[in-house]
Design a protein around this motif. Structure first.
Motif, PDB file in Angstrom:
ATOM      1  N   SER A 143       0.409   7.190   0.437  1.00  0.00           N
ATOM      2  CA  SER A 143       1.628   7.973   0.677  1.00  0.00           C
ATOM      3  C   SER A 143       2.632   7.173   1.488  1.00  0.00           C
ATOM      4  N   PRO A 144       3.872   7.019   0.965  1.00  0.00           N
ATOM      5  CA  PRO A 144       4.345   7.369  -0.367  1.00  0.00           C
ATOM      6  C   PRO A 144       3.532   6.640  -1.445  1.00  0.00           C
ATOM      7  N   SER A 145       3.468   7.235  -2.614  1.00  0.00           N
ATOM      8  CA  SER A 145       2.517   6.756  -3.614  1.00  0.00           C
ATOM      9  C   SER A 145       3.165   5.860  -4.666  1.00  0.00           C
TER      10      SER A 145
ATOM     11  N   GLU B 209       5.960   9.814  -4.491  1.00  0.00           N
ATOM     12  CA  GLU B 209       5.847  11.076  -3.769  1.00  0.00           C
ATOM     13  C   GLU B 209       5.090  10.882  -2.460  1.00  0.00           C
ATOM     14  N   THR B 210       5.296  11.800  -1.525  1.00  0.00           N
ATOM     15  CA  THR B 210       4.515  11.821  -0.298  1.00  0.00           C
ATOM     16  C   THR B 210       3.434  12.888  -0.418  1.00  0.00           C
ATOM     17  N   VAL B 211       2.290  12.614   0.206  1.00  0.00           N
ATOM     18  CA  VAL B 211       1.150  13.531   0.118  1.00  0.00           C
ATOM     19  C   VAL B 211       1.327  14.674   1.116  1.00  0.00           C
TER      20      VAL B 211
ATOM     21  N   GLU C 231      -1.070   2.959   3.459  1.00  0.00           N
ATOM     22  CA  GLU C 231       0.267   3.291   3.954  1.00  0.00           C
ATOM     23  C   GLU C 231       1.251   2.134   3.804  1.00  0.00           C
TER      24      GLU C 231
ATOM     25  N   ASN D 126       4.737   3.121   3.772  1.00  0.00           N
ATOM     26  CA  ASN D 126       5.184   3.928   4.909  1.00  0.00           C
ATOM     27  C   ASN D 126       6.436   3.278   5.503  1.00  0.00           C
TER      28      ASN D 126
ATOM     29  N   ASN E 205       7.022  12.119   5.814  1.00  0.00           N
ATOM     30  CA  ASN E 205       5.820  11.425   5.358  1.00  0.00           C
ATOM     31  C   ASN E 205       4.829  11.340   6.507  1.00  0.00           C
TER      32      ASN E 205
END
Length: 369
Positions: A162-164, A169-171, A190, A193, A201
């Motif tokens: 995350s972000p993926s 997207e962020t978890v 990360e 990140n 996030n």
């Protein structure tokens, strides 16, 4: 004859696409690269200058296998400032890139027959690392229901990115909370990140400050445009760190010395200003890609981080990708390479100049029409 472990080791399809694209370029074709997840920006000047100074100062020898203490302290200060986490430098190991850190993390906890949950779609190398170590990757959607169905007695860990990549997207918070309540280990990738343009996030340290169940992976490649410097890091508890230290000592001794000293400048105000400008430009490109994708009539999620858009194009993404590259010389990544849920998707990387991205999108528009 190759080893059995190599039989389940897939090639990295993005790099296969790159190879074809480079062949076209060698033939004089102008290829627009929207397949590679590498910032087009140069490494910030303060970091480069520190690298030159390090060479002049003779910092060309091995370091402590954990990494230089100055850099490990800086990383701890970052997490204290950003998340209020009071980390110990002894619980940080500097690695030759975040992918190596991920391999170390998995190697320290995985046994034959274990299962590791990964998102569908996700970064393609995850499944290869897991299989290489004799374990089984279990693909699932990152919803509570899907995770509940995926967990078994053999589940050892989950990888949360995350972000993926490729979704951008962020978890969600509830996914982290569920994982910590139900899964022995959380490997938190990360590396993106900091590359977030909207919303919140999370970091794993917000759920497990003592790192009792967490192995956190991060690095300098994406946020600081330092891909070629090969510098990442792992953060976890004493038991995990001691295991990873043995791997580091035996396999790599230490991360690149020059890169470590150079990265000290990543935390200074001048570099932070440069990074902020890069983030603003990434966001401008993100909005451009989303505008075109929606005009194409493609369905798309809400990417708010990293530098990828992962639209559903309504047809086989791999076939589309290779035809597009051949006819219009635009390189995208086929979605199927990231998991079965990506079959009708393509990944568009906006880690290229605004002008190149716009030209590439115009070519895609012509191709569709």
């Amino acid at each position: 004859m190759l080893s059995k472990r190599m039989l389940n080791f897939d090639s990295f399809e993005v790099m296969d696409i790159l190879t074809i694209a480079q062949k076209l370029e060698s033939e004089g074709k102008h290829v627009i690269h929207l397949e590679i997840g590498e910032p087009d920006f140069n490494t910030p000047k303060p970091i480069i200058e520190e690298g030159i100074n390090s060479l002049k100062d003779g910092k060309t020898h091995y370091t402590d296998s954990r990494g230089i203490i100055e850099l490990r302290k800086k990383i701890c200060e970052l997490y204290l400032k950003k998340y209020g986490a009071d980390l110990n430098p002894d619980n940080v190991i500097i690695t030759g890139g975040s992918s190596l850190g991920l391999f170390f993390a998995l190697s320290s906890i995985i046994d034959d027959g274990d299962e590791v949950l990964i998102q569908n779609p996700c970064y393609p190398c995850y499944k290869n690392f897991i299989r290489f170590l004799g374990a089984k990757p279990v693909f699932c959607d990152f919803t509570i229901e899907s995770l509940e169905n995926a967990i078994s007695k053999k589940t050892k860990a989950i990888i949360i990115n995350s972000p993926s990549n490729p979704l951008g997207e962020t978890v969600k918070k509830e996914i982290y909370e569920f994982a910590y309540d139900n899964i022995p280990y959380i490997i938190s990738d990360e590396i993106y990140n900091g590359l977030v343009y909207d919303g919140k996030n999370y970091s794993a340290v917000e759920f497990d400050e003592n790192m009792e169940k967490t192995i956190l992976i991060n690095g300098f490649s994406k946020l600081y445009a330092m891909t070629g410097w090969r510098l990442g890091y792992v953060i976890s508890n004493n038991e995990i760190m001691n295991a990873i230290l043995k791997l580091q000592q035996n396999l790599f001794i230490s991360a690149p010395t020059i890169s470590q000293y150079s990265a000290l400048k990543a935390f200074e105000e001048e570099t932070e200003k440069i990074v902020k400008k890069m983030l603003n430009e990434f966001n401008r490109r993100r909005k451009l890609v989303l505008k075109y994708v929606k005009n194409f009539g493609w369905k798309v999620n809400n990417p708010i981080g990293a530098y990828y858009v992962f639209p559903n194009i309504g047809e086989d993404g791999k076939e589309f990708t290779y035809k597009l590259l051949k006819e219009k010389h635009v390189a995208l990544a086929p979605g199927i390479g990231f998991g079965s849920n990506g079959k009708n998707h393509v990944r568009i990387s906006y880690a290229n100049s605004y002008e190149n991205i716009k030209e590439g999108l115009e070519r895609i528009k012509e191709f569709i029409e």
